[in-house]
Design a protein around this motif. Structure first.
Motif, PDB file in Angstrom:
ATOM      1  N   GLN A   1      -5.305  -3.018   2.242  1.00 36.55           N
ATOM      2  CA  GLN A   1      -5.333  -1.931   3.216  1.00 36.55           C
ATOM      3  C   GLN A   1      -4.378  -2.219   4.367  1.00 36.55           C
ATOM      4  OE1 GLN A   1      -7.156   0.654   1.965  1.00 36.55           O
ATOM      5  NE2 GLN A   1      -8.850   0.693   3.394  1.00 36.55           N
TER       6      GLN A   1
ATOM      7  N   TYR B   1       0.871  -1.186   0.000  1.00 38.88           N
ATOM      8  CA  TYR B   1       0.000   0.000   0.000  1.00 38.88           C
ATOM      9  C   TYR B   1       0.902   1.228   0.000  1.00 38.88           C
ATOM     10  CZ  TYR B   1       1.030  -0.406   5.009  1.00 38.88           C
ATOM     11  OH  TYR B   1       1.678  -0.535   6.219  1.00 38.88           O
TER      12      TYR B   1
ATOM     13  N   ARG C   1      -6.283  -1.630  -3.481  1.00 43.15           N
ATOM     14  CA  ARG C   1      -5.064  -2.274  -2.975  1.00 43.15           C
ATOM     15  C   ARG C   1      -5.387  -2.976  -1.660  1.00 43.15           C
ATOM     16  NH1 ARG C   1      -4.600   1.225   1.310  1.00 43.15           N
ATOM     17  NH2 ARG C   1      -5.165   3.356   0.813  1.00 43.15           N
TER      18      ARG C   1
END
Lengths: 506, 178
Positions: free
Chosen positions: A297, A85, A295
């Motif tokens: 997290q 991320y 994406r």
């Protein structure tokens, strides 16, 4: 059509790089770390199977260097790149570059990232898919006059947000027409410096909302499922610090409704991969689409703890082109999970970053405790990157047990040398509103008018700390005395001086 | 037996200490304790105070000790009680030089919102610093009067660098008198 992934380059650092490297090991995949100059000794470099230098110091010189990362991946023979991320995770140009170079980008397609990454476009997609959205303008607003009309139409207070935004950057709350002009220009300039994109838009500001998000998984065959919600209302600077699942206000019916909405949106966008659909929930439990994070997290472990699924493994499966192995009705939920992010920040000074040397560092363990960390004792927390040290995740049969375990684990956690958000976590675990589940994104301001004062009051016994200082000082004096007595009989002042200097260092 | 004064910026404690049969004894603040103090690695200590077990980090600083209680740190000056009393009578205050606001992280000073002579209140934003791509309000650690501003907008500062000096004032929790 499925493909084999033998080796993955992890284009990230810190705890998430470690998390992905572990996931690779679990799957029998070779992991490749990349690192900047200050990160040579970083933990993610040490746990990976292979590691290659990117050079440079700042993010822009290292972890954001698309050319160097692609080149490294090609040279080392990686099949795929996991972006983690942050950094390049939601950069559609990078995802496209991976594709052009025959590398699998572990995440959605560049087109989907571009579509959902733009908040204005994402809102349109959500509206088309039938999701409730916060009233506001999806146009890019540049002129104050236009903003004034729009704000008048939807009613104050309003929120100005960066179109390319995230993490609270380029976001401003405006309570009246007088503050509009200044807020518009600061939001645009902040958005410009953070994202290289000055576009902002305006929407109705919902007071006291909760932040509730739905985890989704989609495969390449159009199957999309959701894994329930995470409540992430406890935020500072619009960034999450404590998350949990399930949310106290989400019952089975509401979960099904929000989950279905998230799945609809993902299907409409052609979403493939793991992702998160974020919602604001108002005081009447109405939920509004906020944004999609394309994406993994930061807070994904709370979902893993309650569903028993490993989201990184699911990402690998989807990236290999396999069908989802679980159907919606197979997704189970058990118990309660809470995550406290351990940031190198001084909560008492308004959560300002506080980097430095971890002179002592020991993570908690025991029943129901998981720590996803990027650091070990003796490491330095560098100033150049995000100050997240670790994530402490606990699981309990119910929320009360999870809170108890979090209290215990936070008390066990030893971090010496820098201030962290551990003390803040402790404060929250003992807070009445948190315990009874009364949360909103204003939790911190609402509950702690003077956070420094609350932290000082909650921080054990200052008297005991003072006594400890007195004792350690007294012990040192006694040892110095003993040494000088012994040395006196030897009558060598140089020896005495040398020993005293040596003792002081201990 | 030794009597010491332990002080923070806003609190003062007095303790009498002695060592007997491998145990430390502490008397002060109306209580008496038997303590087993055993050093561990990395400046950490195991304390058993009347049978209650604690673990604490204590690091030696240039002019005192930094005690890590759990996750927060506290600075203490430890000195001989009699000397502390004499200093007090002479008007010498070791904490006066602590009346500084230092940079919590390296970064760029974007704005300075105060001037020498200003009376400021605790938590009032005094400067804006950019670090880690975030704009951070740097707030006043105390209620007091600003003596000097050591930085200007556009200046890069290191961690720990002095940003603002305050007029010495013994109790930062209390407002400065007129």
């Amino acid at each position: 059509m499925t493909t084999t992934i033998r080796k993955i380059l992890i284009a990230n650092r810190g705890e998430i790089a470690v998390r992905i490297a572990r996931g690779c090991r679990d799957a029998g995949i070779i992991s490749v770390a990349v690192y900047s100059d200050p990160d040579r000794m970083a933990y993610h470099v040490r746990v990976a199977d292979e590691a290659y230098a990117l050079g440079g110091t700042t993010s822009a010189e290292s972890y954001l260097r698309q050319d160097k990362i692609i080149e490294t991946a090609r040279k080392c023979g990686a099949d795929a790149i996991h972006p983690g991320y942050g950094f390049l995770a939601e950069n559609h140009d990078f995802a496209a570059l991976c594709r052009e170079n025959g590398l699998i980008f572990i995440g959605p397609s560049p087109e989907v990232i571009a579509l959902l990454g733009d908040k204005v476009q994402a809102r349109r997609v959500a509206e088309k898919a039938g999701l409730p959205v916060v009233p506001g303008s999806v146009q890019n607003i540049e002129q104050v006059d236009v903003a004034r009309i729009e704000a008048y139409r939807i009613g104050y207070p309003v929120l100005i947000k960066a179109a390319a935004g995230g993490g609270g950057k380029g976001m401003r709350i405006v309570n009246d027409p007088d503050g509009l002009g200044a807020a518009l220009s600061t939001a645009a300039s902040e958005a410009g410096s953070a994202f290289g994109d000055r576009r902002v838009y305006i929407e109705k500001y919902i007071s006291r909302p909760r932040h509730v998000e739905i985890q989704i998984l989609g495969d390449a065959y159009g199957n999309v499922i959701h894994l329930g919600e995470r409540e992430c209302s406890i935020q500072r600077r619009h960034q999450k610090v404590i998350e949990e699942s399930p949310s106290m206000i989400v019952d089975d019916a509401m979960r099904a409704k929000m989950g279905a909405a998230a799945v609809e949106l993902a299907k409409a966008a052609g979403y493939v991969g793991a992702g998160t659909v974020e919602f604001l929930v108002d005081e009447n439990k109405h939920f509004y689409f906020l944004e999609v994070n394309t994406r993994l997290q930061v807070e994904h472990p709370v979902t893993e703890m309650v569903t028993g699924l490993d989201l990184v493994q699911e990402q690998f499966k989807i990236a290999r082109g396999e069908k989802l192995s679980i159907r919606q009705e197979d997704v189970g939920r058990r118990g309660h999970a809470i995550e406290c992010r351990i940031y190198a920040e001084d909560a008492a000074a308004g959560f300002i970053p506080c980097t430095g040397h971890l002179s002592a560092y020991q993570e908690p363990s025991g029943p129901g405790v998981r720590v996803d960390s990027g650091f070990i004792a003796g490491d330095d927390v560098p100033v150049y990157y995000d100050p997240l040290i670790a994530k402490l995740i606990v699981w309990g049969a119910d929320r009360n047990q999870a809170i108890q375990r979090m209290r215990r684990a936070l008390n066990e956690y030893v971090v010496q040398g820098i201030e962290t958000t551990i003390s803040f976590g402790r404060l929250v675990m003992d807070n009445e509103s948190f315990i009874s589940g009364r949360l909103s994104t204003h939790f911190i301001e609402d509950e702690f008018a003077d956070l420094a004062e609350s932290l000082t009051r909650s921080d054990g016994d200052i008297r005991l700390a003072a006594m400890t200082a007195a004792l350690v000082d007294y012990r040192l004096q006694l040892r110095l005395l003993a040494v000088s007595r012994r040395a006196k009989s030897e009558e060598n002042p140089w020896k005495i001086s040398g020993r005293q200097a040596g003792l002081r260092k201990r | 037996m030794k009597k010491v004064q332990v002080s923070t910026a806003d609190r003062t404690f007095a303790f009498e200490l002695w060592f007997e049969n491998d145990r430390y004894f502490v008397r002060g603040e109306g209580e008496e304790h038997v303590v087993d103090l055993t050093p561990l690695k990395n400046n950490r200590y195991s304390l058993i105070v009347d049978g209650r077990s604690y673990e604490t980090g204590v690091e030696v600083a240039s002019d005192g000790y930094i005690v890590f209680t759990g996750a927060r740190s506290h600075r203490f000056i430890v000195e001989d009680y009699e000397i502390a009393q004499m200093k007090k009578q002479a008007g010498i205050d070791d904490w006066a030089r602590e009346m500084l606001l230092t940079a919590p992280m390296p970064g760029l000073v974007l704005a300075v919102n105060c001037r020498p002579g200003d009376t400021v209140v605790k938590n009032q934003p005094l400067l804006v610093m950019e670090a880690m791509k975030m704009e951070n309000d740097i707030k006043s650690p105390l209620t007091g009067i600003i003596r000097a501003v050591a930085v200007i907008p556009g200046q890069n500062v290191d961690k720990g660098q002095t940003l603002i000096e305050f007029e010495p004032w013994r109790n930062p929790e209390k407002p400065v008198p007129e």
